[in-house]
Write a protein that holds these residues in place. Structure first.
Motif, PDB file in Angstrom:
ATOM      1  N   LYS A 123      -6.031   1.101  -1.794  1.00  0.00           N
ATOM      2  CA  LYS A 123      -6.980   0.430  -2.696  1.00  0.00           C
ATOM      3  C   LYS A 123      -6.391  -0.864  -3.274  1.00  0.00           C
ATOM      4  CE  LYS A 123     -10.501   3.393  -2.947  1.00  0.00           C
ATOM      5  NZ  LYS A 123     -11.906   3.036  -2.687  1.00  0.00           N
ATOM      6  N   SER A 129       0.827  -1.214   0.000  1.00  0.00           N
ATOM      7  CA  SER A 129       0.000   0.000   0.000  1.00  0.00           C
ATOM      8  C   SER A 129       0.860   1.262   0.000  1.00  0.00           C
ATOM      9  CB  SER A 129      -0.930   0.013   1.214  1.00  0.00           C
ATOM     10  OG  SER A 129      -0.194   0.114   2.419  1.00  0.00           O
ATOM     11  N   GLU A 179     -10.089 -13.412  -7.120  1.00  0.00           N
ATOM     12  CA  GLU A 179     -11.441 -13.820  -7.497  1.00  0.00           C
ATOM     13  C   GLU A 179     -11.548 -14.034  -9.006  1.00  0.00           C
ATOM     14  OE1 GLU A 179     -15.992 -11.994  -7.498  1.00  0.00           O
ATOM     15  OE2 GLU A 179     -14.487 -11.148  -6.142  1.00  0.00           O
ATOM     16  N   ASN A 228     -11.031   0.704  -8.651  1.00  0.00           N
ATOM     17  CA  ASN A 228     -10.100   0.861  -7.531  1.00  0.00           C
ATOM     18  C   ASN A 228      -8.747   1.405  -7.992  1.00  0.00           C
ATOM     19  OD1 ASN A 228     -11.631   0.057  -5.252  1.00  0.00           O
ATOM     20  ND2 ASN A 228     -11.464  -2.084  -5.872  1.00  0.00           N
ATOM     21  N   ASN A 260     -14.744  -3.502 -11.105  1.00  0.00           N
ATOM     22  CA  ASN A 260     -14.429  -3.087  -9.734  1.00  0.00           C
ATOM     23  C   ASN A 260     -12.932  -2.858  -9.554  1.00  0.00           C
ATOM     24  OD1 ASN A 260     -15.412  -2.579  -7.016  1.00  0.00           O
ATOM     25  ND2 ASN A 260     -14.347  -4.445  -6.428  1.00  0.00           N
ATOM     26  N   VAL A 261     -12.116  -3.746 -10.152  1.00  0.00           N
ATOM     27  CA  VAL A 261     -10.659  -3.580 -10.067  1.00  0.00           C
ATOM     28  C   VAL A 261     -10.236  -2.280 -10.742  1.00  0.00           C
ATOM     29  CG1 VAL A 261      -8.425  -4.543 -10.700  1.00  0.00           C
ATOM     30  CG2 VAL A 261     -10.257  -6.066 -10.007  1.00  0.00           C
ATOM     31  N   TYR A 282      -5.209  -3.349  -1.809  1.00  0.00           N
ATOM     32  CA  TYR A 282      -5.638  -4.551  -1.090  1.00  0.00           C
ATOM     33  C   TYR A 282      -6.869  -5.164  -1.753  1.00  0.00           C
ATOM     34  CZ  TYR A 282      -2.602  -2.830   2.679  1.00  0.00           C
ATOM     35  OH  TYR A 282      -1.541  -2.383   3.411  1.00  0.00           O
ATOM     36  N   GLN A 283      -7.850  -4.308  -2.083  1.00  0.00           N
ATOM     37  CA  GLN A 283      -9.054  -4.804  -2.744  1.00  0.00           C
ATOM     38  C   GLN A 283      -8.749  -5.285  -4.151  1.00  0.00           C
ATOM     39  OE1 GLN A 283     -12.072  -5.308  -1.301  1.00  0.00           O
ATOM     40  NE2 GLN A 283     -12.501  -6.370  -3.223  1.00  0.00           N
ATOM     41  N   ASN A 310      -7.426  -8.769  -3.901  1.00  0.00           N
ATOM     42  CA  ASN A 310      -8.518  -9.706  -3.618  1.00  0.00           C
ATOM     43  C   ASN A 310      -9.334  -9.993  -4.878  1.00  0.00           C
ATOM     44  OD1 ASN A 310      -7.838  -9.909  -0.913  1.00  0.00           O
ATOM     45  ND2 ASN A 310      -9.222  -8.281  -0.279  1.00  0.00           N
ATOM     46  N   ASP A 311      -9.564  -8.945  -5.673  1.00  0.00           N
ATOM     47  CA  ASP A 311     -10.345  -9.110  -6.898  1.00  0.00           C
ATOM     48  C   ASP A 311      -9.587  -9.922  -7.946  1.00  0.00           C
ATOM     49  OD1 ASP A 311     -12.481  -7.728  -5.878  1.00  0.00           O
ATOM     50  OD2 ASP A 311     -11.910  -5.803  -6.732  1.00  0.00           O
ATOM     51  N   THR A 363     -16.354  -7.927 -11.698  1.00  0.00           N
ATOM     52  CA  THR A 363     -15.118  -7.922 -10.915  1.00  0.00           C
ATOM     53  C   THR A 363     -14.040  -7.102 -11.616  1.00  0.00           C
ATOM     54  OG1 THR A 363     -15.649 -10.131 -10.092  1.00  0.00           O
ATOM     55  CG2 THR A 363     -13.395  -9.382  -9.791  1.00  0.00           C
TER      56      THR A 363
END
Length: 562
Positions: free
Chosen positions: A326, A320, A336, A357, A353-354, A328-329, A332-333, A350
């Motif tokens: 951001k 970070s 996924e 971010n 969303n990435v 981190y998310q 995670n995405d 997804t």
């Protein structure tokens, strides 16, 4: 006389049994030393006493397996000489084995062979040193009925725990390997962006970087018979007789080695293994003329481990600190997304969303390699629709040995279709609207001719047998950017060649790609490309600061489908 000896041995047996009942296990050196001190006997007698105790089953021995400096371990009769028992013994006696088993515990009973090389600090090939190779460790653990090896469809080798001394079911193993592969991809997906940031910070020289590729996360960067997540060189010499500007060759520069863990916590075993590899690397040079600069990149790390990193003088970065919180998310995405591609679920939400971010974090430029990866994911539903019954492999690297040297080429997707009988090689470039793909030549990467004149012939050679049996080689180059006029002319010629497939032309630039997506009803993909693979429109003479630019970008997200 014989009876007297037996009675004396009984005394020793009771002593050893009581001792190990408290200690659980002890090395041969430790137990011999205690016997000598307690009974004033010779070392030879101590060895015989322990040997008779094992024969009479007063205690247990690890024979024929040794732990630490070739020493056997002696164990109390009630001690379970299984996985947890081996971990306890190995923690001090054989740290590489302990680290391997601990990492397997942290990952649900599975790690890749590559991670095994890293965590045990094992050499790639046998050397004259006393360093134990990973294969020897695995052989020991297999003989102890603790682990076994398996390969997935991509020939990635995994080390897996047995369950009650038996191999797991094929279905369970397949799921374990697939999930773990996603973790490996997560660890190295943004490595190119990390290296670019380090280069911009003058911590490394971007011209000589070798790194673990997201398409082959089971293969690391090889240097001095060891594996690293990445290595590079630096001219950042500080106050030094050789200024950075004069360090023109790598032998005058400092070697930079990276350890990157982003899918899970960076723990003490990762650090211990990294330090072990650094020490082995330093000792491998008879006359040390090059310094080593170690760098750790992590997503999370305990305070205790972080303090040890500082104590050892190692540079470290929370991810970070480089790309903002951001990220981190985003990570995670990414995990996924990799899972979604194995099934039939939609990936568009997804991906969107990435990209949100990334843009919201102000890291558009810093994470441009990741944006390219996301474009690869974005095109998957289109390819799957066009070839619903075909086998589609993502991120494939093909290798051929030629005159003792390995030549390799990467392919974003390889589609093997039976109806029609085609083998389609797909090249994808997720650039913004202001970018233009060069026609180039067969020696210039990321150009049209590199793909069609270099990568494609190589693939045909690799799949020669498959093509001979009836599959026709086809190719397509897809980009969210644009071609120059000579590139458009080249694609027009390629469309008249044998390489045009039944379902696709040989090349798509931004507008023709959008038209193709519209034809098949991919409205969400169209909106994502138009919103996220675009150059912000503003007057180049105006001074727009980062906060204003972020607001412009954020305002444009309001009408995106959620």
């Amino acid at each position: 006389m014989q009876e007297k000896k037996l009675k004396v041995q009984d005394k020793y047996n009771k002593f050893l049994a009581d001792l190990l009942d408290k200690k659980l296990f002890m090395s041969a050196i430790e137990i011999h030393k205690i016997l000598i001190g307690e009974f004033s006997i010779t070392s030879e007698n101590a060895r015989k006493i322990v040997g008779r105790a094992v024969t009479q089953k007063a205690i247990k021995s690890s024979i024929p397996y040794t732990f630490g400096k070739g020493q056997y371990v002696y164990i109390c009769n009630g001690y379970d000489f299984g996985k947890d028992g081996i971990k306890d013994i190995a923690e001090k006696a054989r740290p590489p084995i302990y680290r391997l088993l601990e990492l397997m515990d942290q990952n649900g009973g599975i790690i890749s062979y590559y991670e095994g090389l890293k965590i045990t600090a094992s050499p790639l090939e046998e050397s004259s040193t006393k360093i134990v190779a990973l294969d020897d460790i695995i052989t020991l653990l297999m003989k102890l009925d603790i682990v076994y090896k398996e390969k997935d469809n991509n020939n990635v080798v995994y080390i897996i725990y047995k369950q009650d001394n038996e191999k797991r079911t094929d279905l369970e193993v397949e799921m374990m390997m697939a999930n773990h592969f996603i973790n490996m991809v997560t660890d190295c997906t943004i490595l190119p962006d990390i290296l670019r940031w380090l280069g911009n910070s003058n911590l490394i020289d971007n011209t000589n970087t070798i790194y673990r590729n997201k398409k082959t996360p089971h293969i690391g960067a090889k240097h001095n018979n060891l594996v690293w997540d990445a290595f590079a060189y630096t001219r950042a010499t500080g106050i030094n007789p050789i200024l950075g500007a004069n360090a023109e060759t790598t032998d005058k520069q400092t070697l930079v080695v990276l350890d990157v863990v982003l899918a899970d916590e960076y723990s003490s075993i990762h650090l211990d293994a990294f330090i072990a590899r650094i020490q082995i690397n330093r000792r491998s040079v008879l006359k040390e003329v090059r310094k080593t600069l170690p760098i750790i990149i992590y997503k999370s790390c305990s305070q205790k481990t972080f303090n040890t990193i500082k104590k050892n003088g190692i540079i470290s970065f929370d991810i970070s600190a480089i790309f903002g919180t951001k990220i981190y998310q985003v990570l995670n995405d990414i995990k996924e997304l990799s899972g979604l591609l194995r099934g039939t679920d939609s990936v568009e939400a997804t991906i969107e969303n990435v990209l949100k971010n990334i843009n919201n974090s102000g890291q558009d430029e810093a994470l441009k390699e990741l944006r390219g990866t996301l474009f690869e994911f974005l095109m998957y539903p289109l390819l799957k629709t066009l070839y619903p019954n075909a086998a589609i492999e993502r991120g494939k690297i093909l290798k051929i040995d030629k005159d003792g040297k390995k030549e390799r080429h990467e392919y974003d997707y390889i589609i093997e279709s039976s109806n029609p009988p085609e083998l389609i090689f797909v090249e994808l470039k997720g650039y913004n609207a202001g970018a233009t793909i060069n026609l180039g030549d067969s020696n210039k990467h990321s150009t049209l001719k590199w793909f069609f004149r270099k990568s494609l012939p190589f693939a045909e050679k690799y799949y020669k047998e498959t093509i001979t049996k009836g599959k026709q080689a086809k190719a397509v180059f897809i980009t969210s950017a644009n071609f120059y006029d000579d590139g458009r002319e080249f694609i027009a010629k390629m469309n008249s060649s044998k390489y045009q497939s039944t379902q696709l032309e040989t090349g798509y630039e931004r507008q023709t790609l959008l038209d193709l997506l519209k034809k098949y009803g991919f409205e969400t993909e169209i909106k994502i490309i138009k919103k996220f693979y675009v150059v912000p429109e503003y007057n180049g003479n105006d001074q727009v600061n980062a906060e204003e630019l972020s607001k412009i970008l954020n305002d444009s997200y309001e009408d995106l489908p959620l």
